[in-house]
Scaffold this active site. Sequence first.
Site, PDB file in Angstrom:
ATOM      1  N   GLU A   1       0.806  -1.230   0.000  1.00 10.62           N
ATOM      2  CA  GLU A   1       0.000   0.000   0.000  1.00 10.62           C
ATOM      3  C   GLU A   1       0.835   1.274   0.000  1.00 10.62           C
ATOM      4  OE1 GLU A   1      -3.193   0.102   2.796  1.00 10.62           O
ATOM      5  OE2 GLU A   1      -4.103  -1.701   1.973  1.00 10.62           O
TER       6      GLU A   1
ATOM      7  N   GLU B   1      -5.393  -8.677   0.410  1.00  8.29           N
ATOM      8  CA  GLU B   1      -6.100  -8.324   1.659  1.00  8.29           C
ATOM      9  C   GLU B   1      -7.545  -7.999   1.356  1.00  8.29           C
ATOM     10  OE1 GLU B   1      -4.674  -5.007   4.012  1.00  8.29           O
ATOM     11  OE2 GLU B   1      -2.600  -5.678   3.809  1.00  8.29           O
TER      12      GLU B   1
END
Length: 501
Positions: free
Chosen positions: A215, A408
């Site tokens: 991320e 995720e």
Amino acid sequence: MRLTRRKFVQSMLGAGAAAGLPAAFSACSGSSRAITTTRASAPVQLFDTSSAVAFPKGFFWGTATAAYQIEGAWNEDGKGESIWDRFAHAPGKIKNRDTGDAACDSYHRWREDIDLMRAMSLNSYRFSIAWPRIQPAGSGAANAKGVDYYSRLVDALLEARIRPLVTLFHWDLPQALEDTGGWPNRDTADRFADYVQLVARALGDRVSDWMLVNEPAAFVDLGYLEGTHAPGRQSLLDFLRATHVVNLAQGAGFRALKAVRPAARVGSAFSMSPSEPATDSAADKLAAARAHAITNIWFLEPALRGSYPDALTFLPETAMRIKSGDMERIRAPLDFIGINLYYRTIASAPGAMERVAHAQDWLFPVKMEGGQQGPKTDIGWEVWPKALYDMVMRLTRDYNRPVIEITESGCSYNDGPDASGMIRDSRRIEYHREYLAALGRAIAEGADVRGYHAWSLLDNFEWTEGYSQRFGLAYVDFKTQQRTIKDSGRWYGRVAAENRS
Ligand code: FCB
């Protein structure tokens, strides 16, 4: 509130836009099976979860964790200080003054954690390596004890027939590198490549699937612009530089890894959230396109195509310190795209007054909010399974059917043990069932998705939220460190064993 990818864009807008944010922490009243949308004139049922969805043979069923969120042992066996150690130890940064000093104690209890995965019939485990365990000061020779820890973990996973899927950087930069400038400093990209190569040499005989960074859009924004995550800086210039240096690091890390392990499969895990225009106006549609460019592909497009996407009113090349030759350096033909996805984003164009108020609003004229129609999890994020379908299909179209891993997805529901000690987290089962139905449809329509990783294996340290948000398939009693598989973990185990949800 934990700042997120959603916050990434809100932060570019300043206080005016933040005032329009959805109310957080509205408790979910229970998730509906048939998600409907009110944007269409009549409610439309999007995903039917009443019949089972079969997944392709060899599909990877896993969970995801990150070193700082689970390991604890923050100063053991020669580990150096990370920016998250420093940040969490400073007063006032984390809810309830929590820290990751002990976390889930996985540094000592990793065998128990593997037992949990076995009990859930999982065949993939996404975990991250703490850079300061390998290089305590961010450069130089490897710390043997740090390497040994991950080496034992990898061996035990393989023994349990669980694929290790390794993230090389999940936000815990060695503090020593922050002291020399952190991610805005170009040298950090080279340090990262050296570290990647050390790890690939040590573990690459047994690990074949890697993610360079987790991320990037989130950690550069929260760490350098918002200042709410480590290292806690608030500077538009540092932020712009950091985005470029992280792209350089991704390119350099990719080459460093392939140089020693040419057969390795290398990707990154990107925070993604499909952006929908708030209305059909041309201005809102442009805002949605810009939102996609900055939140979803700011670190993907440079890797795959060697260019920055069109997100801003202009690309501030000087402020970003882009040098000649850099656009070649940031290229990295990733072998797969990791998607971390929790919710969707609604984008609209800010008014003229908002635009003149702040430099960043002018540079990036987009207002983003979470959706309001789906139920909310305990952290305040909208449950919207169609987001996963939309995102996977968009990447499938835009990048010529790339290999995708869902690295995720998950939800915070703070259900605890009932009188009999069971954790009846039916809302988490509904969440994963619905997101998997959406994913199954994307696969049926041609997307090449190889795996799904529930965030998370364990309740853990949720960054600025401390231990107040439970995302795990297994419950952790943080006083005793006892783990108990929740109803959702048992359900997920059946899904994995049968390869259908
Ligand atoms: C993601 C992070 C992960 C975790 C989940 C809830 O943004 O990658 O570490 O905090 O959110």
